[in-house]
Scaffold this motif. Structure first.
Motif, PDB file in Angstrom:
ATOM      1  N   MET A   1      45.697   4.561  -2.164  1.00 56.19           N
ATOM      2  CA  MET A   1      44.375   3.985  -2.006  1.00 56.19           C
ATOM      3  C   MET A   1      43.757   4.361  -0.665  1.00 56.19           C
ATOM      4  O   MET A   1      42.559   4.475  -0.558  1.00 56.19           O
ATOM      5  N   GLU A   2      44.598   4.604   0.344  1.00 54.22           N
ATOM      6  CA  GLU A   2      44.086   4.955   1.658  1.00 54.22           C
ATOM      7  C   GLU A   2      43.329   6.280   1.642  1.00 54.22           C
ATOM      8  O   GLU A   2      42.449   6.494   2.442  1.00 54.22           O
ATOM      9  N   GLU A   3      43.680   7.176   0.721  1.00 51.83           N
ATOM     10  CA  GLU A   3      43.029   8.476   0.669  1.00 51.83           C
ATOM     11  C   GLU A   3      41.717   8.447  -0.109  1.00 51.83           C
ATOM     12  O   GLU A   3      40.959   9.397  -0.053  1.00 51.83           O
ATOM     13  N   LEU A   4      41.447   7.365  -0.809  1.00 51.44           N
ATOM     14  CA  LEU A   4      40.214   7.264  -1.579  1.00 51.44           C
ATOM     15  C   LEU A   4      38.997   7.316  -0.671  1.00 51.44           C
ATOM     16  O   LEU A   4      38.058   8.039  -0.931  1.00 51.44           O
ATOM     17  N   CYS A   5      39.025   6.581   0.404  1.00 49.59           N
ATOM     18  CA  CYS A   5      37.852   6.484   1.269  1.00 49.59           C
ATOM     19  C   CYS A   5      37.440   7.839   1.855  1.00 49.59           C
ATOM     20  O   CYS A   5      36.284   8.208   1.732  1.00 49.59           O
ATOM     21  N   PHE A   8      36.115  10.019  -1.050  1.00 52.40           N
ATOM     22  CA  PHE A   8      34.835   9.500  -1.521  1.00 52.40           C
ATOM     23  C   PHE A   8      33.737   9.846  -0.517  1.00 52.40           C
ATOM     24  O   PHE A   8      32.657  10.305  -0.907  1.00 52.40           O
ATOM     25  N   GLU A   9      34.009   9.641   0.753  1.00 54.11           N
ATOM     26  CA  GLU A   9      33.028   9.935   1.801  1.00 54.11           C
ATOM     27  C   GLU A   9      32.659  11.417   1.796  1.00 54.11           C
ATOM     28  O   GLU A   9      31.494  11.779   1.907  1.00 54.11           O
ATOM     29  N   LYS A  10      33.644  12.297   1.638  1.00 53.35           N
ATOM     30  CA  LYS A  10      33.400  13.738   1.587  1.00 53.35           C
ATOM     31  C   LYS A  10      32.495  14.078   0.392  1.00 53.35           C
ATOM     32  O   LYS A  10      31.536  14.851   0.516  1.00 53.35           O
ATOM     33  N   ALA A  11      32.800  13.500  -0.761  1.00 53.42           N
ATOM     34  CA  ALA A  11      31.994  13.758  -1.964  1.00 53.42           C
ATOM     35  C   ALA A  11      30.558  13.271  -1.775  1.00 53.42           C
ATOM     36  O   ALA A  11      29.602  13.977  -2.115  1.00 53.42           O
ATOM     37  N   MET A  12      30.403  12.071  -1.225  1.00 49.34           N
ATOM     38  CA  MET A  12      29.058  11.528  -1.016  1.00 49.34           C
ATOM     39  C   MET A  12      28.285  12.353   0.008  1.00 49.34           C
ATOM     40  O   MET A  12      27.086  12.585  -0.158  1.00 49.34           O
ATOM     41  N   GLN A  13      28.967  12.794   1.042  1.00 49.79           N
ATOM     42  CA  GLN A  13      28.325  13.618   2.066  1.00 49.79           C
ATOM     43  C   GLN A  13      27.820  14.925   1.450  1.00 49.79           C
ATOM     44  O   GLN A  13      26.692  15.342   1.698  1.00 49.79           O
ATOM     45  N   LEU A  14      28.644  15.533   0.634  1.00 48.84           N
ATOM     46  CA  LEU A  14      28.273  16.787  -0.015  1.00 48.84           C
ATOM     47  C   LEU A  14      27.070  16.591  -0.942  1.00 48.84           C
ATOM     48  O   LEU A  14      26.079  17.315  -0.861  1.00 48.84           O
ATOM     49  N   LEU A  15      27.152  15.593  -1.813  1.00 45.07           N
ATOM     50  CA  LEU A  15      26.087  15.370  -2.792  1.00 45.07           C
ATOM     51  C   LEU A  15      24.787  14.881  -2.160  1.00 45.07           C
ATOM     52  O   LEU A  15      23.713  15.073  -2.719  1.00 45.07           O
TER      53      LEU A  15
END
Length: 110
Positions: A1-5, A8-15
């Motif tokens: 679960m620690e790697e989700l953040c 997720f942040e990388k994906a949101m930053q990209l999109l």
């Protein structure tokens, strides 16, 4: 679960990078030549080139070069890019239902 953040942040930053959503939406329609995308999208050729290079580096967009005269370059979504289709369609669906024209007009003024 620690790697989700961080993922997720990388994906949101990209999109959320300006114009990336529109470029992806355009490429969901199929393979496009640079000149066609430049004509269809309200951004400069330099910025479009920059975003396409970024998406190619991320493995989301594929660039195919054809040794013709003049050289023909086409862009398409990779499998990684095609996997974004349901997400992009869902964002569009959400926006159709919840983003008002007033909100869009307000954004244009800022």
């Amino acid at each position: 679960m620690e790697e989700l953040c961080p993922r997720f942040e990388k994906a949101m930053q990209l999109l959320s990078t300006r114009w990336v959503g529109l470029i992806l939406f355009e490429l969901l329609k199929g393979t496009k030549r640079f000149s066609h995308m430049e004509a269809d999208l309200p951004i400069s050729g330099r910025l479009l080139s920059d975003r396409l290079k970024m998406l190619e580096k991320e493995g989301i967009v594929k660039r195919n070069i054809y040794s013709e005269f003049p050289v023909r370059i086409e862009y398409s979504l990779s499998d990684k890019g095609k996997a974004l289709e349901p997400i992009i369609r869902e964002i569009q669906h959400w926006a159709d239902g919840y983003v008002t024209q007033d909100e869009i007009n307000q954004q244009d003024v800022q």
